[in-house]
Design a protein around this motif. Sequence first.
Motif, PDB file in Angstrom:
ATOM      1  N   PHE A 143       0.847  -1.201   0.000  1.00  0.00           N
ATOM      2  CA  PHE A 143       0.000   0.000   0.000  1.00  0.00           C
ATOM      3  C   PHE A 143       0.876   1.241   0.000  1.00  0.00           C
ATOM      4  N   ASP A 144       0.504   2.182  -0.853  1.00  0.00           N
ATOM      5  CA  ASP A 144       1.222   3.466  -0.944  1.00  0.00           C
ATOM      6  C   ASP A 144       2.727   3.269  -1.139  1.00  0.00           C
ATOM      7  N   ASP A 145       3.093   2.223  -1.855  1.00  0.00           N
ATOM      8  CA  ASP A 145       4.477   1.931  -2.248  1.00  0.00           C
ATOM      9  C   ASP A 145       5.391   1.523  -1.095  1.00  0.00           C
ATOM     10  N   THR A 146       4.915   1.541   0.142  1.00  0.00           N
ATOM     11  CA  THR A 146       5.821   1.255   1.260  1.00  0.00           C
ATOM     12  C   THR A 146       5.254   0.261   2.278  1.00  0.00           C
ATOM     13  N   LEU A 147       3.950   0.313   2.533  1.00  0.00           N
ATOM     14  CA  LEU A 147       3.356  -0.478   3.612  1.00  0.00           C
ATOM     15  C   LEU A 147       2.999  -1.879   3.125  1.00  0.00           C
ATOM     16  N   LEU A 148       3.438  -2.905   3.878  1.00  0.00           N
ATOM     17  CA  LEU A 148       3.178  -4.291   3.501  1.00  0.00           C
ATOM     18  C   LEU A 148       2.137  -4.926   4.402  1.00  0.00           C
ATOM     19  N   ILE A 149       1.199  -5.659   3.797  1.00  0.00           N
ATOM     20  CA  ILE A 149       0.245  -6.463   4.566  1.00  0.00           C
ATOM     21  C   ILE A 149       0.246  -7.877   3.995  1.00  0.00           C
ATOM     22  N   VAL A 150      -0.009  -8.869   4.842  1.00  0.00           N
ATOM     23  CA  VAL A 150      -0.024 -10.254   4.381  1.00  0.00           C
ATOM     24  C   VAL A 150      -1.456 -10.704   4.102  1.00  0.00           C
ATOM     25  N   PRO A 163      -3.736 -10.635   1.536  1.00  0.00           N
ATOM     26  CA  PRO A 163      -4.712  -9.601   1.156  1.00  0.00           C
ATOM     27  C   PRO A 163      -6.047 -10.193   0.707  1.00  0.00           C
ATOM     28  N   THR A 164      -7.121  -9.508   1.047  1.00  0.00           N
ATOM     29  CA  THR A 164      -8.444  -9.881   0.548  1.00  0.00           C
ATOM     30  C   THR A 164      -8.574  -9.382  -0.890  1.00  0.00           C
ATOM     31  N   GLY A 165      -9.697  -9.712  -1.529  1.00  0.00           N
ATOM     32  CA  GLY A 165      -9.911  -9.244  -2.889  1.00  0.00           C
ATOM     33  C   GLY A 165      -9.930  -7.730  -2.975  1.00  0.00           C
ATOM     34  N   GLU A 166     -10.561  -7.074  -2.004  1.00  0.00           N
ATOM     35  CA  GLU A 166     -10.620  -5.618  -1.998  1.00  0.00           C
ATOM     36  C   GLU A 166      -9.243  -5.010  -1.779  1.00  0.00           C
ATOM     37  N   GLU A 167      -8.452  -5.616  -0.886  1.00  0.00           N
ATOM     38  CA  GLU A 167      -7.109  -5.104  -0.617  1.00  0.00           C
ATOM     39  C   GLU A 167      -6.200  -5.256  -1.835  1.00  0.00           C
ATOM     40  N   GLU A 168      -6.335  -6.366  -2.557  1.00  0.00           N
ATOM     41  CA  GLU A 168      -5.546  -6.542  -3.783  1.00  0.00           C
ATOM     42  C   GLU A 168      -5.893  -5.471  -4.812  1.00  0.00           C
ATOM     43  N   HIS A 169      -7.172  -5.134  -4.909  1.00  0.00           N
ATOM     44  CA  HIS A 169      -7.622  -4.128  -5.872  1.00  0.00           C
ATOM     45  C   HIS A 169      -7.067  -2.746  -5.544  1.00  0.00           C
ATOM     46  N   LEU A 170      -6.965  -2.429  -4.260  1.00  0.00           N
ATOM     47  CA  LEU A 170      -6.513  -1.106  -3.837  1.00  0.00           C
ATOM     48  C   LEU A 170      -4.994  -1.001  -3.729  1.00  0.00           C
ATOM     49  N   ALA A 171      -4.304  -2.143  -3.664  1.00  0.00           N
ATOM     50  CA  ALA A 171      -2.855  -2.144  -3.459  1.00  0.00           C
ATOM     51  C   ALA A 171      -2.117  -1.603  -4.675  1.00  0.00           C
ATOM     52  N   THR A 172      -0.912  -1.089  -4.425  1.00  0.00           N
ATOM     53  CA  THR A 172      -0.070  -0.595  -5.519  1.00  0.00           C
ATOM     54  C   THR A 172       0.858  -1.686  -6.041  1.00  0.00           C
ATOM     55  N   GLY A 173       0.794  -2.872  -5.438  1.00  0.00           N
ATOM     56  CA  GLY A 173       1.606  -3.992  -5.900  1.00  0.00           C
ATOM     57  C   GLY A 173       1.350  -5.215  -5.042  1.00  0.00           C
TER      58      GLY A 173
END
Length: 287
Positions: free
Chosen positions: A212-219, A221-231
């Motif tokens: 998220f936002d090129d720096t924050l990592l989460i393990v 991810p849900t479908g919504e989180e994948e859609h909003l993620a930058t990678g």
Amino acid sequence: MLRFIIYLRYICNMCFRTVEPLEYYRRFLKENCRPDGRELGEFRTTTVNIGSISTAEGSALVKLGNTTVICGVKAEFAAPPTDAPDKGYVVPNVDLPPLCSSRFRSGPPGEEAQVASQFIADVIENSQIIQKEDLCISPGKLAWVLYCDLICLDYDGNILDACTFALLAALKNVQLPEVTINEETALAEVNLKKKSYLNIRTHPVATSFAVFDDTLLIVDPTGEEEHLATGTLTIVMDEEGKLCCLHKPGGSGLTGAKLQDCMSRAVTRHKEVKKLMDEVIKSIKPK
């Protein structure tokens, strides 16, 4: 009155989530948590059911939160490859039908299904989970083909982790009958009364991350989180801590330190998944 105020706040939150989903997530991420209550490094509840399909040689159903994948393994005879007469085949296929999510359509496999199928094929090849020589019955004459069909029943993100786990659990469940070649007739003779488990050489486990936002990592991810993620990033490790596969389909780059953090988390995740699978297998084996 209190109930009305609580209900009104709930409606406002849902409207804000719909209109500005990324900003909605950022408010949670700033507090090191996510809208579903998980911490940034926390996986969803994971369950596995082994031997779910009685008509398959091996099968497993894996649930990772709402994401649900079932894997069935069917074994057939085939002639070995001409360039590798002492090897058999492992053929994976990932199916993402409209049944699992409205984002998928009927017809030929879409891009995401093709990418997932290739990812699983790479995991099989790189991890050497099965030595293809073990699938050879008679060099140059007969070999086993293992068709590994992975079907997503419910899609809510992190399909690669769920597929890798389902494949591993299903292969651990496979039993193949003893086969010999009759020298007089040159035909295969199958002894269904004598079966043996596959020799699983390694136990690859996938761990996926969203950026998220090129720096924050989460393990996980849900479908919504994948859609909003930058990678996104998926790391596959075996029980010895060996890197089997790394899948990074574009998006935000990661520093060496961030990548090392991901690999360390992947090692920990491997232990969790392996422990869960061993417990389930132990519980279903006859005493």
